[in-house]
Scaffold this motif. Structure first.
Motif, PDB file in Angstrom:
ATOM      1  N   GLY A  26      43.189  85.432  36.412  1.00  0.00           N
ATOM      2  CA  GLY A  26      42.601  84.592  35.383  1.00  0.00           C
ATOM      3  C   GLY A  26      43.211  83.205  35.303  1.00  0.00           C
ATOM      4  N   GLN A  27      43.775  82.695  36.398  1.00  0.00           N
ATOM      5  CA  GLN A  27      44.413  81.380  36.386  1.00  0.00           C
ATOM      6  C   GLN A  27      43.361  80.287  36.309  1.00  0.00           C
ATOM      7  N   VAL A  28      43.636  79.258  35.498  1.00  0.00           N
ATOM      8  CA  VAL A  28      42.714  78.144  35.369  1.00  0.00           C
ATOM      9  C   VAL A  28      42.928  77.163  36.515  1.00  0.00           C
ATOM     10  N   VAL A  29      41.858  76.805  37.203  1.00  0.00           N
ATOM     11  CA  VAL A  29      41.903  75.827  38.279  1.00  0.00           C
ATOM     12  C   VAL A  29      41.047  74.646  37.865  1.00  0.00           C
ATOM     13  N   ILE A  30      41.603  73.442  37.913  1.00  0.00           N
ATOM     14  CA  ILE A  30      40.887  72.255  37.465  1.00  0.00           C
ATOM     15  C   ILE A  30      40.296  71.531  38.669  1.00  0.00           C
ATOM     16  N   ASP A  31      39.006  71.268  38.614  1.00  0.00           N
ATOM     17  CA  ASP A  31      38.328  70.522  39.667  1.00  0.00           C
ATOM     18  C   ASP A  31      38.360  69.034  39.309  1.00  0.00           C
ATOM     19  N   TRP A  32      39.341  68.327  39.847  1.00  0.00           N
ATOM     20  CA  TRP A  32      39.529  66.929  39.488  1.00  0.00           C
ATOM     21  C   TRP A  32      38.541  66.019  40.202  1.00  0.00           C
ATOM     22  N   VAL A  33      38.048  65.027  39.486  1.00  0.00           N
ATOM     23  CA  VAL A  33      37.315  63.927  40.090  1.00  0.00           C
ATOM     24  C   VAL A  33      38.335  62.991  40.736  1.00  0.00           C
ATOM     25  N   ASP A  34      37.978  62.363  41.851  1.00  0.00           N
ATOM     26  CA  ASP A  34      38.888  61.437  42.525  1.00  0.00           C
ATOM     27  C   ASP A  34      39.012  60.157  41.691  1.00  0.00           C
ATOM     28  N   PHE A  35      40.129  60.023  40.977  1.00  0.00           N
ATOM     29  CA  PHE A  35      40.299  58.888  40.076  1.00  0.00           C
ATOM     30  C   PHE A  35      41.707  58.320  40.179  1.00  0.00           C
ATOM     31  N   ILE A  36      41.843  57.086  39.717  1.00  0.00           N
ATOM     32  CA  ILE A  36      43.145  56.462  39.462  1.00  0.00           C
ATOM     33  C   ILE A  36      43.048  55.803  38.096  1.00  0.00           C
ATOM     34  N   HIS A  37      44.003  56.091  37.221  1.00  0.00           N
ATOM     35  CA  HIS A  37      44.029  55.445  35.906  1.00  0.00           C
ATOM     36  C   HIS A  37      45.106  54.370  35.949  1.00  0.00           C
ATOM     37  N   PHE A  38      44.661  53.115  35.856  1.00  0.00           N
ATOM     38  CA  PHE A  38      45.598  52.008  36.021  1.00  0.00           C
ATOM     39  C   PHE A  38      45.285  50.884  35.037  1.00  0.00           C
ATOM     40  N   ASP A  39      46.334  50.367  34.398  1.00  0.00           N
ATOM     41  CA  ASP A  39      46.224  49.226  33.495  1.00  0.00           C
ATOM     42  C   ASP A  39      45.162  49.462  32.416  1.00  0.00           C
ATOM     43  N   SER A  55      40.910  42.230  55.419  1.00  0.00           N
ATOM     44  CA  SER A  55      41.111  40.879  54.903  1.00  0.00           C
ATOM     45  C   SER A  55      40.734  40.767  53.428  1.00  0.00           C
ATOM     46  N   PHE A  56      39.986  41.752  52.919  1.00  0.00           N
ATOM     47  CA  PHE A  56      39.612  41.743  51.502  1.00  0.00           C
ATOM     48  C   PHE A  56      40.732  42.275  50.605  1.00  0.00           C
ATOM     49  N   ILE A  57      41.753  42.881  51.204  1.00  0.00           N
ATOM     50  CA  ILE A  57      42.859  43.424  50.416  1.00  0.00           C
ATOM     51  C   ILE A  57      43.714  42.291  49.871  1.00  0.00           C
ATOM     52  N   GLY A  58      43.977  42.334  48.559  1.00  0.00           N
ATOM     53  CA  GLY A  58      44.794  41.319  47.913  1.00  0.00           C
ATOM     54  C   GLY A  58      46.210  41.807  47.679  1.00  0.00           C
ATOM     55  N   ASN A  59      46.807  41.340  46.624  1.00  0.00           N
ATOM     56  CA  ASN A  59      48.197  41.654  46.316  1.00  0.00           C
ATOM     57  C   ASN A  59      48.359  43.082  45.800  1.00  0.00           C
ATOM     58  N   LYS A  60      49.543  43.616  45.995  1.00  0.00           N
ATOM     59  CA  LYS A  60      49.914  44.886  45.374  1.00  0.00           C
ATOM     60  C   LYS A  60      50.032  44.668  43.866  1.00  0.00           C
ATOM     61  N   ILE A  61      49.410  45.552  43.083  1.00  0.00           N
ATOM     62  CA  ILE A  61      49.412  45.378  41.629  1.00  0.00           C
ATOM     63  C   ILE A  61      50.071  46.545  40.901  1.00  0.00           C
ATOM     64  N   GLY A  62      50.498  47.564  41.629  1.00  0.00           N
ATOM     65  CA  GLY A  62      51.148  48.694  40.978  1.00  0.00           C
ATOM     66  C   GLY A  62      51.280  49.875  41.910  1.00  0.00           C
ATOM     67  N   THR A  63      51.728  50.988  41.358  1.00  0.00           N
ATOM     68  CA  THR A  63      51.868  52.218  42.130  1.00  0.00           C
ATOM     69  C   THR A  63      51.421  53.402  41.292  1.00  0.00           C
ATOM     70  N   VAL A  64      51.068  54.480  41.976  1.00  0.00           N
ATOM     71  CA  VAL A  64      50.756  55.732  41.299  1.00  0.00           C
ATOM     72  C   VAL A  64      52.054  56.320  40.752  1.00  0.00           C
ATOM     73  N   LYS A  65      52.013  56.777  39.514  1.00  0.00           N
ATOM     74  CA  LYS A  65      53.204  57.341  38.887  1.00  0.00           C
ATOM     75  C   LYS A  65      53.211  58.863  38.881  1.00  0.00           C
ATOM     76  N   PHE A  66      51.990  59.462  38.974  1.00  0.00           N
ATOM     77  CA  PHE A  66      51.942  60.924  38.867  1.00  0.00           C
ATOM     78  C   PHE A  66      50.649  61.432  39.492  1.00  0.00           C
ATOM     79  N   LYS A  67      50.781  62.446  40.348  1.00  0.00           N
ATOM     80  CA  LYS A  67      49.622  63.115  40.940  1.00  0.00           C
ATOM     81  C   LYS A  67      49.285  64.338  40.093  1.00  0.00           C
ATOM     82  N   VAL A  68      48.078  64.364  39.550  1.00  0.00           N
ATOM     83  CA  VAL A  68      47.737  65.453  38.635  1.00  0.00           C
ATOM     84  C   VAL A  68      47.297  66.725  39.364  1.00  0.00           C
TER      85      VAL A  68
END
Length: 236
Positions: A26-39, A55-68
């Motif tokens: 009876g373990q709950v398994v979460i089907d995550w949507v591919d998302f990033i929550h930032f700013d 060439s369309f890539i700009g500056n680094k603006i942050g990093t992922v803090k936690f993989k859910v």
């Protein structure tokens, strides 16, 4: 009757929360949507498009803090800034030049090396359906066979305007047949991915298949393609 209603209610709650019960324990398994929550915004992965060029890539603006995914089992978990569904902690986040509503992260498995995300929280409607693609602006078409033993294999690149226009016309002229069933006599169909490059940072992406007899794709519903398409992909 009360038990039936209660069971139905529980099933509805599980569906709405994006969870399911596994067959064991009876373990709950979460089907995550591919998302990033930032700013303060939620960005969702673009499935019908890829980065057109690095060439369309700009500056680094942050990093992922936690993989859910694989780490969060509670369906009531509240998404926080820095969370990502499938990217590891420390994954770098980049802006897309002149497109503040798009971000990207490196992905060795993605065409052109990046996975692109769009903001769901801004009042902008991104549309990548074939009917929305500006076909008059297509500058290049690439076709990959995706079920090759070596992974994604580039099998055709169209750069001449006559070839591009002819290929696009075959797609436009395809005949919609939502009831089409591929034949299985030759085994599983061959899978292709088609990429259409314009002057935009996102190249449009669509799928095509060949069952040994018929080429077909799904711009919306399944549509049958002319055998002339073999001219551009080498035939089978």
């Amino acid at each position: 009757m009360k038990k039936t209603r209660m069971l139905t209610f529980i099933l509805i709650l599980l569906f709405l929360s994006g969870c399911r019960l596994s067959a064991f324990g009876g373990q709950v398994v979460i089907d995550w949507v591919d998302f990033i929550h930032f700013d303060g915004k939620e960005y969702n992965g673009i499935h019908s498009g890829v980065l057109a060029d690095k060439s369309f890539i700009g500056n680094k603006i942050g990093t992922v803090k936690f993989k859910v995914a694989d780490n969060v089992k509670n369906p009531s978990y509240k998404i926080r800034d820095g969370d990502a569904a499938f990217h590891e902690k420390g994954t770098e986040i980049f802006q897309i030049k002149d497109h503040p509503h798009l971000i990207a992260v490196k992905d060795d498995r993605a065409i052109n090396g990046y996975r692109v995300y769009f903001s769901r929280d801004d009042d902008i409607e991104y549309q990548w359906n074939f009917k929305d693609m500006p076909i008059e602006k297509v500058e290049r078409i690439e076709i990959y066979q995706t079920d090759s033993p070596a992974g994604n294999k580039l099998i055709s690149k169209l750069t001449k305007s006559d070839d591009i226009n002819s290929f696009l016309q075959l797609l436009v002229d395809s005949e919609e047949n939502p009831n089409f069933q591929p034949t299985r006599g030759s085994g599983d169909p061959i899978f292709y991915e088609m990429f259409f490059y314009t002057d935009e940072p996102i190249a449009y992406k669509y799928y095509m298949q060949f069952d040994g007899e018929t080429y077909y794709w799904s711009p919306w519903d399944t549509s049958i393609l002319s055998d002339e398409i073999q001219t551009f992909i080498g035939g089978n």
